[in-house]
Write an enzyme that holds these catalytic residues in place. Structure first.
Site, PDB file in Angstrom:
ATOM      1  N   ASP A 181       0.829  -1.198   0.000  1.00  0.00           N
ATOM      2  CA  ASP A 181       0.000   0.000   0.000  1.00  0.00           C
ATOM      3  C   ASP A 181       0.864   1.249   0.000  1.00  0.00           C
ATOM      4  O   ASP A 181       1.644   1.469   0.935  1.00  0.00           O
ATOM      5  CB  ASP A 181      -0.891  -0.022   1.243  1.00  0.00           C
ATOM      6  CG  ASP A 181      -1.905   1.110   1.280  1.00  0.00           C
ATOM      7  OD1 ASP A 181      -2.059   1.797   0.252  1.00  0.00           O
ATOM      8  OD2 ASP A 181      -2.531   1.301   2.331  1.00  0.00           O
ATOM      9  N   ASP A 222      -2.650   6.383  -5.864  1.00  0.00           N
ATOM     10  CA  ASP A 222      -2.823   5.438  -4.767  1.00  0.00           C
ATOM     11  C   ASP A 222      -2.928   4.023  -5.321  1.00  0.00           C
ATOM     12  O   ASP A 222      -3.683   3.772  -6.259  1.00  0.00           O
ATOM     13  CB  ASP A 222      -4.079   5.796  -3.974  1.00  0.00           C
ATOM     14  CG  ASP A 222      -4.321   4.873  -2.801  1.00  0.00           C
ATOM     15  OD1 ASP A 222      -3.361   4.571  -2.072  1.00  0.00           O
ATOM     16  OD2 ASP A 222      -5.480   4.447  -2.612  1.00  0.00           O
TER      17      ASP A 222
END
Length: 458
Positions: free
Chosen positions: A138, A336
């Site tokens: 992430d 992201d």
């Protein structure tokens, strides 16, 4: 998954005491093009084709290549999870300075509560001798953490055995008076003079445990002693049966910062073009393709972990959309890895949708199976839709031409425009992983730039 910056100090488990670019589509960007994706593998098949790139293999956690038994999700379920993540990201970014009164904080003892993390996983080694741990990676998080025995506060179910620190000859908890503990923004305090971390997520899910260091093995040759990470003693949230999370953010505790001496704070990835295929995650400058073009990386002082970019426009079929520069400039744009569908300011999305609809009038418009997407068309069997080229424009003359898979999100017999609008223009623009497919995406944190290149995962 992005973590809140505020602290959670109330620990309910007995062992811890409170204290505290261009993507070439081989078509004229001014013409409608019938973009035919490669024939997909059957839903149950995992491709045996290996990426030619070195590095960690990226696997879609819901695809047939996933090692997680029984972890599957429909496209609609993935969109529902995606909306939950976006809601939490927007909340974190708009309330960056928020803090919680730790005296009023309680941790629900609910191991297994669903939490929406990123879709992609990698496997790394922890300890001496190394034990393989499969983690969600992430770019919106900094701290790397894994579940650890004895899990005195309760842990969620994971696919493989939970890491046992006593089996590693190089494991060591950090003391409370260590400089690292005092500087850790996620540090909550001590348990028997041992540094304690707590990291919380927007839906109430958390990981709490000992802040420690051990040997991290990315590959056989890329081994990092004394790697700082969280050894979780209480975790609630179903992280796709992963052992934890690999933090690729920009802060000092992230993997990128801790390996800076060797890799220069540079990493890149190509997300697999389908759940049936692998991608890769590499570190250092050696693997950067010459075709990558860079746009400046921006730092938001209130959200220093996120990767902000200056997106300056969008084109459809070679025509720039009438989007004022100010609309995209504030509050800004992040890229992201965990968000699926790109979110745009409401007026920017309205302009994109209108231009797209005008080019898709030959197709039958249908209702969307999901509330996230609102511009959908009936798919004609195995025939792909003819879609107008869409280009995202970034500062530095970087134009990212989206692949078909970055324009259309397919659900059942429906293909939808793979973008969504925020509630208003004041919310953050988020470049999702759907729009990053088939791209080499390079993060040069030290050089303060992010690059895009064609032909990823080949």
């Amino acid at each position: 998954m992005a973590t809140y910056s505020y602290l959670f100090l109330a620990l309910l488990f007995s062992s811890l005491c409170n204290r505290s670019m261009v993507l070439s589509s081989n078509m004229d960007s001014h013409d409608l093009a019938r973009v035919q994706p490669l024939a997909p593998l059957p839903a149950w098949a995992c491709s045996s084709k290996e990426s030619k790139r070195e590095g960690l293999k990226i696997i879609h956690r819901y695809g047939p290549c996933s090692p997680f038994d029984g972890q599957r999700a429909t496209p609609i379920q993935i969109l529902q999870q995606d909306q939950s993540r976006v809601t939490r990201l927007q909340s974190r970014l708009t309330r960056a300075s928020s803090r919680v009164d730790v005296q009023d904080t309680t941790l629900p003892a609910r191991p297994g509560t669903a939490v929406e993390t990123g879709d992609y996983i990698v496997t790394v080694g922890f300890g001496t001798p190394p034990r393989d741990m499969t983690l969600v990676f992430d770019t919106g998080s900094d701290l790397t953490w894994i579940q650890c025995q004895p899990c005195s506060g309760g842990c969620y179910e994971q696919q493989y055995p939970i890491f046992n620190p006593t089996d590693s000859s190089s494991y060591l908890n950090l003391s409370c008076n260590s400089a690292v503990c005092s500087q850790l923004s996620l540090s909550n305090g001590c348990s028997s003079s041992t540094c304690v971390y707590s990291t919380g997520y927007g839906d109430g899910s958390k990981s709490i445990g000992f802040f420690a260091h051990d040997t991290l093995s990315l590959t056989q040759s890329d081994v990092f002693p004394n790697f700082l990470f969280g050894c979780g003693q209480q975790s609630n949230g179903l992280f796709g049966k992963a052992a934890g999370l690999l933090g690729l953010g920009r802060e000092s505790v992230s993997l990128i910062s801790q390996t800076a001496t060797k890799f220069g704070r540079v990493f890149s990835y190509c997300l697999p073009s389908s759940p049936s295929s692998p991608g890769y995650l590499t570190f250092g400058t050696d693997a950067i393709p010459s075709t990558v073009k860079f746009t400046p990386l921006v730092t938001d002082p209130n959200n220093p972990s996120f990767y902000f970019l200056n997106m300056i426009g969008i084109s459809v079929k070679g025509q720039a959309l009438p989007i004022p520069a100010s609309t995209l400039a504030s509050p800004g744009t992040i890229i992201d890895s965990g968000t699926v569908i790109t979110r745009l300011p409401s007026s920017a999305y309205a302009a994109l949708r209108l231009a797209f609809q005008q080019e898709m009038m030959n197709y039958k418009s249908v209702s969307s199976p999901s509330s996230v997407l609102d511009t959908c068309y009936e798919l004609g069997g195995s025939e792909a839709l003819s879609v107008p080229p869409i280009v995202l424009h970034f500062e530095g003359d970087v134009d990212v031409n989206l692949d078909y898979s970055g324009i259309i999100y397919e659900m059942r017999a429906v293909g939808c425009l793979a973008f969504a609008g925020n509630e208003d223009n004041g919310e953050l623009t988020i470049i999702g992983n759907k729009q990053q497919l088939k791209l080499d995406v390079v993060y040069d944190v030290g050089g303060r730039k992010v690059g895009f290149g064609p032909g990823g995962c080949r």
